[in-house]
Write a protein that holds these residues in place. Structure first.
Motif, PDB file in Angstrom:
ATOM      1  N   ALA A   1      -5.864   6.591   5.988  1.00  0.00           N
ATOM      2  CA  ALA A   1      -7.165   6.957   5.418  1.00  0.00           C
ATOM      3  C   ALA A   1      -8.199   5.858   5.644  1.00  0.00           C
ATOM      4  O   ALA A   1      -9.346   6.140   6.012  1.00  0.00           O
ATOM      5  N   MET A   2      -7.806   4.597   5.438  1.00  0.00           N
ATOM      6  CA  MET A   2      -8.734   3.484   5.599  1.00  0.00           C
ATOM      7  C   MET A   2      -9.183   3.340   7.052  1.00  0.00           C
ATOM      8  O   MET A   2     -10.348   3.057   7.334  1.00  0.00           O
TER       9      MET A   2
ATOM     10  N   THR B   1     -15.094   2.785   3.514  1.00  0.00           N
ATOM     11  CA  THR B   1     -15.681   2.451   4.807  1.00  0.00           C
ATOM     12  C   THR B   1     -14.551   2.306   5.829  1.00  0.00           C
ATOM     13  O   THR B   1     -13.472   1.806   5.497  1.00  0.00           O
ATOM     14  N   PRO B   2     -14.764   2.747   7.069  1.00  0.00           N
ATOM     15  CA  PRO B   2     -13.692   2.662   8.062  1.00  0.00           C
ATOM     16  C   PRO B   2     -13.387   1.221   8.472  1.00  0.00           C
ATOM     17  O   PRO B   2     -14.302   0.432   8.715  1.00  0.00           O
TER      18      PRO B   2
ATOM     19  N   LEU C   1      -0.769  13.217   7.872  1.00  0.00           N
ATOM     20  CA  LEU C   1      -2.053  13.701   8.372  1.00  0.00           C
ATOM     21  C   LEU C   1      -2.165  15.221   8.256  1.00  0.00           C
ATOM     22  O   LEU C   1      -3.248  15.754   7.970  1.00  0.00           O
ATOM     23  N   THR C   2      -1.048  15.929   8.444  1.00  0.00           N
ATOM     24  CA  THR C   2      -1.101  17.391   8.285  1.00  0.00           C
ATOM     25  C   THR C   2      -1.448  17.763   6.845  1.00  0.00           C
ATOM     26  O   THR C   2      -2.182  18.735   6.606  1.00  0.00           O
ATOM     27  N   GLN C   3      -0.934  17.003   5.890  1.00  0.00           N
ATOM     28  CA  GLN C   3      -1.223  17.320   4.495  1.00  0.00           C
ATOM     29  C   GLN C   3      -2.633  16.900   4.101  1.00  0.00           C
ATOM     30  O   GLN C   3      -3.276  17.561   3.270  1.00  0.00           O
ATOM     31  N   MET C   4      -3.142  15.839   4.693  1.00  0.00           N
ATOM     32  CA  MET C   4      -4.536  15.458   4.446  1.00  0.00           C
ATOM     33  C   MET C   4      -5.466  16.559   4.932  1.00  0.00           C
ATOM     34  O   MET C   4      -6.468  16.888   4.275  1.00  0.00           O
TER      35      MET C   4
ATOM     36  N   MET D   1       0.840  -1.199   0.000  1.00  0.00           N
ATOM     37  CA  MET D   1       0.000   0.000   0.000  1.00  0.00           C
ATOM     38  C   MET D   1       0.870   1.242   0.000  1.00  0.00           C
ATOM     39  O   MET D   1       2.065   1.184   0.281  1.00  0.00           O
ATOM     40  N   LEU D   2       0.245   2.364  -0.294  1.00  0.00           N
ATOM     41  CA  LEU D   2       0.888   3.658  -0.131  1.00  0.00           C
ATOM     42  C   LEU D   2       0.815   4.043   1.339  1.00  0.00           C
ATOM     43  O   LEU D   2      -0.182   3.757   2.015  1.00  0.00           O
ATOM     44  N   THR D   3       1.836   4.711   1.860  1.00  0.00           N
ATOM     45  CA  THR D   3       1.875   4.981   3.301  1.00  0.00           C
ATOM     46  C   THR D   3       0.673   5.773   3.820  1.00  0.00           C
ATOM     47  O   THR D   3       0.279   5.575   4.980  1.00  0.00           O
ATOM     48  N   PRO D   4       0.024   6.649   3.034  1.00  0.00           N
ATOM     49  CA  PRO D   4      -1.170   7.309   3.571  1.00  0.00           C
ATOM     50  C   PRO D   4      -2.414   6.412   3.609  1.00  0.00           C
ATOM     51  O   PRO D   4      -3.376   6.725   4.319  1.00  0.00           O
ATOM     52  N   MET D   5      -2.421   5.319   2.850  1.00  0.00           N
ATOM     53  CA  MET D   5      -3.641   4.521   2.717  1.00  0.00           C
ATOM     54  C   MET D   5      -4.127   3.903   4.026  1.00  0.00           C
ATOM     55  O   MET D   5      -5.322   3.989   4.343  1.00  0.00           O
ATOM     56  N   PRO D   6      -3.265   3.257   4.832  1.00  0.00           N
ATOM     57  CA  PRO D   6      -3.770   2.676   6.083  1.00  0.00           C
ATOM     58  C   PRO D   6      -4.338   3.737   7.032  1.00  0.00           C
ATOM     59  O   PRO D   6      -5.278   3.452   7.785  1.00  0.00           O
TER      60      PRO D   6
END
Length: 475
Positions: A184-185, A192-193, A404-407, A177-182
């Motif tokens: 976000a998921m 869905t969470p 998370l800051t960039q999200m 996975m991409l590091t932001p994906m877990p």
């Protein structure tokens, strides 16, 4: 029964690395049951009977895996030397010779006692065909999964949305996975969470900004207004690094340019067709654009943030909880393969191993340029950047906080965020650090550190202040 490269390591006629001469059922025959050789000089009795009768028997597979790991180590993972020696000595004599100097049965007992019985040994792990997935991919042909008693099918996946959806549906036990994906998921952003964990980073650096050859006279980002850019996924370091770079140069990524999600394998074709002016993409598709004389490398992402994370190994919290021994074995295989990938002396061997059609489906020369860092930039120069891509598995909590800051900066999440709480829930730095130490790998003495991105220092203790510090953003 599909036991991949769990072949008899004492058989000189069988390849353990899925070469053209490989005798494993996946590579040689659809009549798999008839072609599996389980008559090992050491794997005998009940274990051998179980391996024949039941492809899911983890104890029999672990016996074979330990034998294979020992024999591979004796020959320095050189399968040609192993096969030549076995043909010269004969399987029985070779097994007796190794057994005379190495306590094989005691090793099996010790490994089983330390690992615990695997809840399941046959696993399906997804990967997107990019060099960021090198440890996950090469662990299959080079035998790192079998070393830990696992029969892993790695499944090529078209893009990140597919990887996410198949993971959530339980079709993949774990995935690249991409590091932001877990993150976000786990938060239910874009899906869905579902609680996901990321115990290991797959690669650091390893990306680039590529522009179409028509734009060789537009090296200043301030000239890019109206450009169409591709990124592989919204919740990706590619998206966040491109946005960061554009904004630092006065370009609003939501107003001055278009950013489109394009699966990595389709990047070069879209560049050639004029659908994109450029992209920030994983390799080998940056180097492939140069190889095909379609684009040039404007900048490596290491020049935006040296040491930034990109891809990761991740799975659901449910899988890890229900299968703790299997999860532990899989993580150790990934960490072992990552450490092997980090050694530059192994990069050319790895390039050849992951180039075939069932993996990256790319010319070996293209992958070598990426992994070795000795490459053509498409502007007439040959560059030598050994750390163009590296492999460091430690999942820094501070990296999770930055993501998370960039999200939040770009409006993917709103409201108050428990930056550290979320990062520590998903990025398992403490647990992974302990396992890395057990495996003799260097481990940082902290899980947070400051990072420098384009000259600006990010302090994870001041995440909200950092999020609101930018002139361009959606906060």
């Amino acid at each position: 029964m599909t036991i991949k490269s769990l072949g008899n390591p004492f058989d000189g006629d069988k390849s353990l690395t899925h070469s053209k001469q490989c005798g494993c059922p996946k590579c040689k025959s659809t009549d798999t049951r008839a072609n599996v050789d389980v008559k090992s000089p050491i794997l005998t009795g009940r274990a051998q009977q179980d391996l024949v009768a039941d492809g899911n028997d983890s104890e029999a597979m672990l016996d074979r895996a330990i034998e294979s790991a020992v024999v591979r180590s004796v020959f320095g993972h050189n399968d040609h030397s192993r096969r030549s020696f076995m043909k010269m000595m004969g399987a029985g004599s070779a097994a007796a010779l190794i057994a005379s100097v190495f306590p094989m049965e005691k090793a099996k007992a010790a490994v089983k006692e330390s690992m615990g019985k695997l809840e399941k040994s046959k696993l399906n792990v997804g990967f997107v065909p990019i060099t960021c997935a090198t440890p996950i991919i090469m662990a299959s042909p080079l035998g790192f999964y079998e070393k830990y008693g696992l029969d892993v099918t790695i499944t090529k996946t078209a893009g990140w949305a597919v990887a996410r959806d198949k993971s959530l549906a339980g079709e993949y036990d774990a995935s690249h996975m991409l590091t932001p994906m877990p993150l976000a998921m786990s938060m239910g952003v874009g899906s869905t969470p579902e609680p996901y964990i990321m115990p290991a980073v797959e690669n650091i650096n390893g990306q680039a900004i590529v522009l179409h050859n028509d734009h060789k006279d537009k090296r200043d980002p301030k000239q890019w207004k109206g450009f169409k850019f591709g990124v592989p996924f919204e919740y990706s370091m590619h998206n966040f690094l491109l946005r960061y770079y554009l904004a630092e140069n006065g370009i609003d990524p939501d107003k001055d340019v278009q950013i489109r999600v394009v699966p990595p394998p389709e990047m070069v074709a879209n560049l050639r067709a004029g659908n994109l002016d450029g992209y920030l993409s994983p390799d080998p598709f940056n180097q492939r654009a140069v190889w095909e004389k379609v684009g040039f490398i404007h900048m490596l992402t290491k020049d935006i943030w040296d040491g930034h994370p990109c891809c990761a190994f991740a799975c659901s919290q449910k899988f890890a909880t229900q299968n703790p021994n299997t999860y532990g074995a899989l993580l150790r295989a990934i960490l072992d393969a990552t450490q092997y990938s980090n050694n530059h002396d192994n990069r050319k061997e790895i390039a050849a191993a992951i180039a075939p059609k069932n993996y990256l489906n790319q010319p070996v020369q293209v992958i070598e340029q990426v992994l070795t860092g000795y490459y053509a930039d498409g502007l007439g120069e040959i560059k030598n950047v050994p750390d163009r891509i590296d492999f460091d598995p430690f999942p820094w909590h501070s990296m999770g906080v930055w993501i998370l800051t960039q999200m939040k900066r770009w409006g993917y999440v709103e409201g108050d965020l428990d930056y550290k709480g979320i990062a520590e829930q998903v990025y398992l730095a403490g647990e992974t650090g302990k396992i890395m130490a057990e495996m003799g790998m260097p481990v940082p003495d902290n899980t947070y550190k400051k990072h420098v991105i384009m000259g600006k220092t990010f302090d994870p203790d001041k995440a909200e202040e950092y999020t609101r510090s930018f002139a361009i953003g959606r906060v």
